[in-house]
Scaffold this motif. Structure first.
Motif, PDB file in Angstrom:
ATOM      1  N   VAL A 157      62.752 -67.919 -43.697  1.00 54.85           N
ATOM      2  CA  VAL A 157      62.967 -69.104 -44.514  1.00 54.85           C
ATOM      3  C   VAL A 157      64.471 -69.325 -44.694  1.00 54.85           C
ATOM      4  N   GLU A 158      64.872 -70.574 -44.611  1.00 51.30           N
ATOM      5  CA  GLU A 158      66.258 -70.941 -44.896  1.00 51.30           C
ATOM      6  C   GLU A 158      66.340 -71.398 -46.353  1.00 51.30           C
ATOM      7  N   ALA A 162      73.791 -52.240 -47.489  1.00 52.17           N
ATOM      8  CA  ALA A 162      74.247 -53.305 -48.387  1.00 52.17           C
ATOM      9  C   ALA A 162      75.147 -54.297 -47.660  1.00 52.17           C
ATOM     10  N   LYS A 163      75.974 -53.798 -46.726  1.00 51.42           N
ATOM     11  CA  LYS A 163      76.884 -54.692 -46.007  1.00 51.42           C
ATOM     12  C   LYS A 163      76.109 -55.697 -45.153  1.00 51.42           C
ATOM     13  N   LYS A 164      75.048 -55.243 -44.546  1.00 48.70           N
ATOM     14  CA  LYS A 164      74.223 -56.134 -43.709  1.00 48.70           C
ATOM     15  C   LYS A 164      73.126 -56.818 -44.534  1.00 48.70           C
ATOM     16  N   MET A 165      73.088 -56.514 -45.832  1.00 42.47           N
ATOM     17  CA  MET A 165      72.098 -57.084 -46.743  1.00 42.47           C
ATOM     18  C   MET A 165      70.681 -56.918 -46.171  1.00 42.47           C
ATOM     19  N   VAL A 221      68.897 -60.561 -45.309  1.00 43.62           N
ATOM     20  CA  VAL A 221      69.486 -61.839 -45.693  1.00 43.62           C
ATOM     21  C   VAL A 221      70.751 -62.032 -44.872  1.00 43.62           C
ATOM     22  N   SER A 222      70.896 -63.191 -44.255  1.00 42.38           N
ATOM     23  CA  SER A 222      72.100 -63.477 -43.465  1.00 42.38           C
ATOM     24  C   SER A 222      72.613 -64.870 -43.829  1.00 42.38           C
ATOM     25  N   VAL A 229      66.557 -65.812 -44.829  1.00 35.49           N
ATOM     26  CA  VAL A 229      65.878 -64.566 -45.184  1.00 35.49           C
ATOM     27  C   VAL A 229      64.801 -64.293 -44.145  1.00 35.49           C
ATOM     28  N   THR A 230      64.852 -63.097 -43.583  1.00 38.38           N
ATOM     29  CA  THR A 230      63.871 -62.698 -42.573  1.00 38.38           C
ATOM     30  C   THR A 230      63.113 -61.480 -43.078  1.00 38.38           C
TER      31      THR A 230
END
Length: 199
Positions: free
Chosen positions: A32-33, A91-94, A132-133, A141-142
Motif C-alpha cells: 500500500v502507498e 531500523a535503518k531499513k525500517m 516501509v520505504s 508499506v510492504t
C-alpha cells in the motif's frame, strides 16, 4: 497395443505423483502507498511488542523489545492467541521479520480417522516481513507472508486447506494495512492495497 500400455503406465505414474504432492509454500505480498513520510509510518509499526495498530489484535505482551530473538504474544479480538518470534530487525531499513511459533486452537475436527486441531490461523511455518520505504514525499508499506497450509499431509480438510489459509492471511494483511492507511488517510478506500500471490 504396447504403445497404449506404456502411455497408460506414464499416465498412472503422473497421477500418482500428483496425488502424492504435498503442500506448497505460498508467498503473499500486500502493498500500500501512503501519503505520509516513511519515518512517520514506521513510527506506528516499528515496535515489535506493540501491535495496537492492527484492529484484529486486542493486546500484545512482549519480551525483548526489538532485539533479535524477542517474542510477543498477540491476543486476538476473539480471544485466541498467536506467539511470534523476532528473526531480524533493521531500523535503518525500517523492516523486521518474524515467525509464528505457537497458536491457540479454535476447534478440533475429525479428518481421515483422526482428530485434527484447527488453529486460529490455518497456516503452518508462517513467516512475515514488514517494510516501509520512501516514495517521493510519501511511503510504501510492504507486508510479505510466506506459509504452508495448516494441514501438511495430502487431502487437507476445508478448515486447513490452501484456500482457507490464503483467505485468512489476506484478511489479516488487509485489515492491518487498511488501518495503517486510515491512520494517515482516513477517507481512502482499502482497494488501494494490492495483493500478489505466488505458490
Amino acid at each position: 497395443m504396447k504403445k497404449i500400455s506404456i502411455l497408460a503406465f506414464f499416465l498412472f505414474l503422473f497421477s500418482a505423483v500428483s496425488y502424492a504432492h504435498g503442500p506448497v509454500r505460498g508467498k503473499m505480498t500486500a502493498t500500500v502507498e501512503i501519503d505520509a513520510p516513511a519515518d512517520k509510518v514506521w513510527d506506528v509499526i516499528k515496535n515489535f511488542d506493540d501491535m495496537s495498530w492492527h484492529p484484529g489484535i486486542k493486546s500484545t505482551e512482549g519480551t525483548g523489545g526489538n532485539e533479535k530473538g524477542a517474542t510477543r504474544i498477540l491476543t486476538l479480538a476473539d480471544g485466541g492467541t498467536i506467539t511470534e518470534f523476532l528473526k531480524n530487525y533493521d531500523a535503518k531499513k525500517m523492516s523486521y521479520t518474524y515467525k509464528i511459533t505457537d497458536m491457540s486452537v479454535v476447534k478440533t475436527i475429525q479428518h481421515a480417522g483422526q482428530e485434527e486441531d484447527v488453529p486460529v490461523l490455518a497456516v503452518d511455518n508462517y513467516q512475515g516481513k514488514l517494510t516501509v520505504s520512501s516514495k517521493g514525499s510519501g511511503s510504501v508499506v510492504t507486508w510479505v507472508a510466506t506459509y504452508y497450509r495448516g494441514y501438511m499431509n495430502n487431502n487437507p480438510p476445508e478448515e486447513l486447506n490452501e484456500e482457507t489459509a490464503d483467505e485468512q492471511v489476506t484478511a489479516v494483511l488487509k485489515a492491518g494495512l487498511t488501518s495503517l492507511l486510515h491512520t494517515f488517510e482516513p477517507n481512502t478506500l482499502p482497494t488501494e492495497i494490492t495483493f500478489e500471490m505466488k505458490r
